[in-house]
Design a protein around this motif. Structure first.
Motif, PDB file in Angstrom:
ATOM      1  N   ARG A  91      50.565  44.875  36.710  1.00  0.00           N
ATOM      2  CA  ARG A  91      51.598  43.849  36.868  1.00  0.00           C
ATOM      3  C   ARG A  91      51.240  42.574  36.107  1.00  0.00           C
ATOM      4  N   VAL A  92      49.953  42.192  36.121  1.00  0.00           N
ATOM      5  CA  VAL A  92      49.525  40.999  35.393  1.00  0.00           C
ATOM      6  C   VAL A  92      49.743  41.190  33.893  1.00  0.00           C
ATOM      7  N   LEU A  93      49.396  42.359  33.394  1.00  0.00           N
ATOM      8  CA  LEU A  93      49.572  42.635  31.974  1.00  0.00           C
ATOM      9  C   LEU A  93      51.049  42.667  31.594  1.00  0.00           C
ATOM     10  N   ALA A  94      51.874  43.225  32.480  1.00  0.00           N
ATOM     11  CA  ALA A  94      53.301  43.359  32.159  1.00  0.00           C
ATOM     12  C   ALA A  94      54.018  42.022  32.221  1.00  0.00           C
ATOM     13  N   SER A  95      53.654  41.178  33.190  1.00  0.00           N
ATOM     14  CA  SER A  95      54.393  39.930  33.397  1.00  0.00           C
ATOM     15  C   SER A  95      53.698  38.709  32.800  1.00  0.00           C
ATOM     16  N   GLY A  96      52.392  38.823  32.606  1.00  0.00           N
ATOM     17  CA  GLY A  96      51.631  37.675  32.121  1.00  0.00           C
ATOM     18  C   GLY A  96      51.387  36.621  33.172  1.00  0.00           C
ATOM     19  N   THR A  97      51.772  36.882  34.431  1.00  0.00           N
ATOM     20  CA  THR A  97      51.568  35.911  35.511  1.00  0.00           C
ATOM     21  C   THR A  97      50.312  36.255  36.310  1.00  0.00           C
ATOM     22  N   ASP A  98      49.776  35.234  36.992  1.00  0.00           N
ATOM     23  CA  ASP A  98      48.565  35.431  37.793  1.00  0.00           C
ATOM     24  C   ASP A  98      48.890  36.217  39.064  1.00  0.00           C
ATOM     25  N   ALA A  99      47.853  36.828  39.673  1.00  0.00           N
ATOM     26  CA  ALA A  99      48.015  37.555  40.935  1.00  0.00           C
ATOM     27  C   ALA A  99      46.733  37.423  41.748  1.00  0.00           C
ATOM     28  N   GLN A 100      46.876  37.346  43.070  1.00  0.00           N
ATOM     29  CA  GLN A 100      45.729  37.249  43.973  1.00  0.00           C
ATOM     30  C   GLN A 100      45.832  38.329  45.050  1.00  0.00           C
ATOM     31  N   PHE A 101      44.712  38.880  45.429  1.00  0.00           N
ATOM     32  CA  PHE A 101      44.668  39.877  46.496  1.00  0.00           C
ATOM     33  C   PHE A 101      43.229  40.065  46.949  1.00  0.00           C
ATOM     34  N   GLU A 102      43.049  40.833  48.061  1.00  0.00           N
ATOM     35  CA  GLU A 102      41.716  41.096  48.613  1.00  0.00           C
ATOM     36  C   GLU A 102      41.423  42.584  48.569  1.00  0.00           C
ATOM     37  N   THR A 103      40.126  42.917  48.428  1.00  0.00           N
ATOM     38  CA  THR A 103      39.674  44.307  48.514  1.00  0.00           C
ATOM     39  C   THR A 103      38.443  44.378  49.396  1.00  0.00           C
ATOM     40  N   ILE A 132      42.330  40.688  30.294  1.00  0.00           N
ATOM     41  CA  ILE A 132      42.551  40.167  31.641  1.00  0.00           C
ATOM     42  C   ILE A 132      41.233  39.622  32.189  1.00  0.00           C
ATOM     43  N   SER A 133      41.344  38.564  32.978  1.00  0.00           N
ATOM     44  CA  SER A 133      40.178  37.939  33.597  1.00  0.00           C
ATOM     45  C   SER A 133      40.295  38.049  35.112  1.00  0.00           C
ATOM     46  N   GLY A 134      39.208  38.419  35.759  1.00  0.00           N
ATOM     47  CA  GLY A 134      39.190  38.513  37.226  1.00  0.00           C
ATOM     48  C   GLY A 134      38.140  37.587  37.809  1.00  0.00           C
ATOM     49  N   LEU A 135      38.593  36.542  38.477  1.00  0.00           N
ATOM     50  CA  LEU A 135      37.681  35.645  39.192  1.00  0.00           C
ATOM     51  C   LEU A 135      37.511  36.208  40.599  1.00  0.00           C
TER      52      LEU A 135
END
Length: 607
Positions: A91-103, A132-135
């Motif tokens: 989704r981030v790659l398709a939209s270019g918008t940021d996303a947050q979630f937990e695992t 893509i960058s994942g903090l």
């Protein structure tokens, strides 16, 4: 996060190198690391993954596990939901918008780990997405705290059992299910008897250890399907799905037995406990969950009033008894202000001359609605709700004021309850009353029961000595029924013994001339009094035959319905005026003409 670090870095001297150092320090402090994946967005499987040093340290895995593919990211950071992480990346790659979630993941040492991810697209100079960058932040501590809070919201912190909230939720659901499908539910409310004593003797830490041990015993005694909750300091509830009255009763017996088994907490002596249990049944006793617990509570209160260490099934009569008691409690709080309390006086009579040597003041309560309320009913209530101190002071003051006005300087005896001694101010109260009323101290006689002598012995002895130092006389009432011993009579400064009426009821001449049973006991007490030079009064004398036997035994003073029932002081006008013996005997002549038998001490006493 990076912007914040860079702002901190720019505030420090040293330029870009200092910025990088500050950023790494900040990341370590907040447990943050970063990964990057670079490559053609259309072929993420060919991307090359880069791991920051901070993230590798946070994960703590072997170096070989930090591979360069997306699969290595999902295996380390989202092993339970790899498809979820891939979907978010897509989704981030398709939209270019940021996303947050937990695992959630498992650390190399086997502990649970939670990660918070903030993903953002990386763009080249031309603005096109190049990766893509994942903090990533390790939020394990926060999640554990959250889980703990969620657990405590529905569990008891000390025992780990269900708490009142969870009990209510599960019981509501169980009752609803039973309503649809039929059957019954039993609720048992359990209260540990006098548990405060454990805390007082051994401390609260020991009390907590005992509560944990009791909780474990209760769990083992019940069925696997039962719900056990701790709902108060020393209160527990067991809910039995599908249980009948017989099954609930059987469990109650088992619970009482298991609680009574001695406990030996670490570092403490053996501790013995008992419990009281009230049982309610749905739908027999109540239409809903709240009513079921209330009915079990009613039954528990009934058991506690009847002596504790027992169980009882709810009955409708308990409701009526409780309501009556509550009305009595309310009205008793107002009785003093309404002038509903009064005193009657029963004379103590010389056995041979048949004249009065003194009176005992006895408390009565006459209510406009309830009528004459027996002392046996309202005195325990007054003690339990903290009114006995005020009522006892009123009795003492009223009796002393009355006696101070008698021309005939007779003695006046007043009963004092255990509660008045426990409040710790009784000597001061007596001194103040004597000064206020002007009664000579030697005319006042304080009557205590033997049960007082086993409670806080040193404190009680000190209070008795202070009272005696005022010049007041002290009598032991109901002698022979409690904890009588020669050591007691040696230790405590008594001036008189009063023999309990229970020894007089069956008093009769022995068929063979040898005293036995009650007569032998009375002879022994009278002999003890003579030996210790203590006057002895025999209570409960109802017949002339009893009086004659007592005279032959050497009894000097008597009290009872044969001589006079308790009456308002106006009925003894000649006696308190101090006229001749014949007139005073006339005061006694018709006082027992109603033929009624002597009632129990609680019917006649102010305590």
């Amino acid at each position: 996060m990076a912007d914040a670090a860079e702002r901190i870095g720019r505030a420090e001297p040293g330029g870009r190198a200092e910025v990088g150092l500050s950023r790494r320090r900040l990341q370590r402090r907040v447990r943050v690391g970063e990964w990057r994946a670079l490559g053609d967005p259309a072929s993420p499987e060919r991307w090359v993954v880069q791991w920051s040093v901070e993230l590798k340290q946070l994960i703590g895995a072997e170096a070989a596990r930090f591979g360069v593919t997306i699969e290595h990211i999902t295996s380390l950071l989202a092993p339970d939901a790899p498809d979820g992480l891939r979907a978010v990346i897509g989704r981030v790659l398709a939209s270019g918008t940021d996303a947050q979630f937990e695992t959630k993941a498992v650390a190399p040492d086997g502990t649970r780990r939670w990660w918070w991810h903030d993903l953002s697209a990386l763009r080249g100079r031309d603005g096109r997405i190049k990766g893509i960058s994942g903090l990533c932040q390790d939020v394990t501590a926060r999640k554990i705290d959250d889980e703990r809070l969620q657990f405590l919201a529905r569990h008891d912190a000390l025992t780990g059992l269900a708490n009142r909230v969870q009990l209510g939720e599960r019981l509501e659901a169980l009752v609803a299910e039973t309503m649809r499908g039929g059957g019954s539910v039993a609720a048992l409310r359990i209260d540990l008897d006098n548990f405060k004593m454990v805390n007082d003797l051994y401390g609260h830490a020991a009390g907590d250890a005992v509560l944990r041990a009791v909780a474990g015993r209760l769990q083992r005694a019940g069925r696997r399907t039962d719900i056990l909750a701790r709902v108060g300091g020393d209160e527990f509830v067991v809910v039995m799905p599908g249980a009948t009255a017989a099954q609930a009763t059987k469990l109650a017996v088992r619970l009482l037995e298991t609680v009574m088994e001695p406990l030996v907490p670490p570092g403490l002596p053996e501790i013995a406990l008992s419990a009281s249990i009230g049982i309610g049944l749905y739908p027999r006793d109540a239409p809903d969950a709240a009513g079921l617990l209330a009915r079990a509570d009613r039954a528990l209160n009934w058991v506690k009033r009847e002596g504790r260490n027992n169980f009882a099934l709810y009955a409708a009569s308990m409701e009526r008894d409780d309501q009556r008691r509550q009305r009595l409690e309310h009205d008793l709080r107002l009785a003093l202000h309404r002038g509903e309390l009064s005193l009657v006086y029963q004379p103590v009579v010389c056995a041979h001359r048949h004249v009065v040597s003194g009176f005992e003041a006895l408390l009565r309560w006459t209510h406009a609605e309830h009528g004459a309320v027996p002392p046996a009913h309202f005195i325990p209530i007054a003690e339990s709700i903290g009114l006995m101190g005020a009522i006892g002071s009123w009795v003492l003051r009223t009796a002393c004021r009355e006696a101070a006005g008698w021309p005939n300087k007779l003695k006046i005896a007043v009963n004092v309850s255990v509660v008045q001694f426990q409040q710790g101010r009784l000597p001061e109260v007596i001194a103040a009353v004597l000064q206020e009323t002007g009664l000579e101290p030697e005319r006042l006689e304080i009557e205590i029961t033997e049960s007082l002598l086993i409670r806080e012995t040193d404190r009680t002895l000190a209070a008795l000595r202070r009272i005696k130092a005022l010049g007041v006389r002290i009598a032991m009432d109901d002698f022979g029924t409690g904890y009588s011993s020669l050591a007691t009579l040696r230790t405590f400064p008594f001036d008189k013994l009063k023999v309990d009426r229970s020894f007089v009821q069956d008093l009769a001449e022995p068929p063979n001339g040898e005293p036995a049973g009650p007569l032998a006991i009375i002879n022994a007490i009278l002999g003890l009094g003579r030996g210790l030079r203590l006057p002895v009064v025999v209570e409960g004398v109802e017949t002339e035959a009893q009086a004659e036997i007592l005279r032959r035994c050497g009894c000097e003073q008597m009290q009872g319905y044969l001589l006079s029932r308790p009456l308002p002081i106006e009925n003894f006008a000649a006696t308190i005026a101090g006229t001749d013996d014949l007139a005073m005997r006339g005061d006694l002549g018709v006082r027992h003409s109603d033929g009624g038998r002597e009632v129990s001490r609680h019917e006649n006493a102010s305590n």
